[in-house]
Design a protein around this motif. Structure first.
Motif: not given
Length: 254
Positions: A40-47, A64-68, A72-76, A78-85
């Motif tokens: 997930l980190d690598l993919t967001l970095a690609n985006f 819950e691990a992604v929500y937690e 941190a992922l947004e800060r790392s 610079g991509v604003r995230l929306t989570l879809i259940d």
């Protein structure tokens, strides 16, 4: 155009990591550390590398691990995230998972599977193919590996230069295939409604079908799906521990 990651899967062949984590959060770089970088980190970095500033993540198993990690992922990156259940992630396959993101797809997305390690050149290739096609609002373009030698398990594609994708399935003689779909797609906004309808038809027929079966349903309906060859690029879909070792080797190069 925003990013979209399918990260709802359990990845049971990657236990014990996936006893507590979804597959997309299995460590790939600095694997022994608490803050190891994941698929997930690598993919967001690609985006972020190709200029995307928003992304959606479809979550399900151990969500819950992604929500937690969301903040941190947004800060790392610079991509604003929306989570879809995805409420059926542990019961149904990913045709339903992609359908859960149907409203996001209306914005136009670069879709990446949450288990594919690949360089940002793949996203750049898709964006270049979109630009080369001229004005349009309803295209679907698949990232295709035309170099790799194929076997039985790969998601194989037969593509015609004039008509686009003809077949996409694992159930094909590798010798017949043009290449392998690597799990990354550019989907323009105008394709969202036809794709959502095809995905619904697909999972209603069989909840265990893949979203690639939804692509095939689109093709059967006369919708053109194009491909873009990624060139001689190292990438891997991580399904098991051997794949994970390969992913760790590849990720260190990028």
């Amino acid at each position: 155009m925003i990013g979209l990651v399918l990260a709802a899967g359990a990845g049971r062949r990657l236990r014990p990591y996936t006893d507590t984590l979804p597959k997309a959060l299995v460590p790939v770089i600095d694997a022994e550390g608490e803050n190891g970088r994941t698929v997930l980190d690598l993919t967001l970095a690609n985006f972020a590398e190709v200029g995307l500033t928003e992304a959606a993540i479809v979550v399900g198993y151990r969500k819950e691990a992604v929500y937690e990690r969301k903040d941190a992922l947004e800060r790392s990156y610079g991509v604003r995230l929306t989570l879809i259940d995805n409420d059926r992630a542990e019961e149904w396959n990913n045709a339903y998972s992609l359908w859960c993101a149907r409203e996001v797809i209306e914005e136009g997305v670069i879709l990446a599977n949450g288990d594919t390690v690949h360089p940002p050149s793949v996203e750049r290739t898709l964006l270049a193919a979109q630009a080369a096609g001229g004005p349009g609002t309803g295209r679907v373009i698949l990232a295709l590996d035309t170099v790799k030698k194929l076997a039985d398990e790969e998601m194989k594609v037969v593509a015609d230069p004039e008509k686009g994708v003809r077949r996409i399935t694992k159930l094909m003689d590798p010798a017949e295939a043009t290449g392998e779909y690597i799990g990354v797609t550019l989907i323009e906004p105008g394709a969202a409604a036809p794709l959502a309808d095809a995905l619904r038809t697909t999972f209603e027929r069989d909840p265990q079908l893949y979203y690639e079966d939804g692509y095939q349903e689109l093709v059967h309906r006369g919708f053109r799906i194009d491909t873009a060859a990624i060139g001689d690029v190292s990438w891997v879909e991580i399904d098991n521990h051997d794949d994970l070792a390969r992913g760790r080797e590849i990720a260190c190069r990028y």
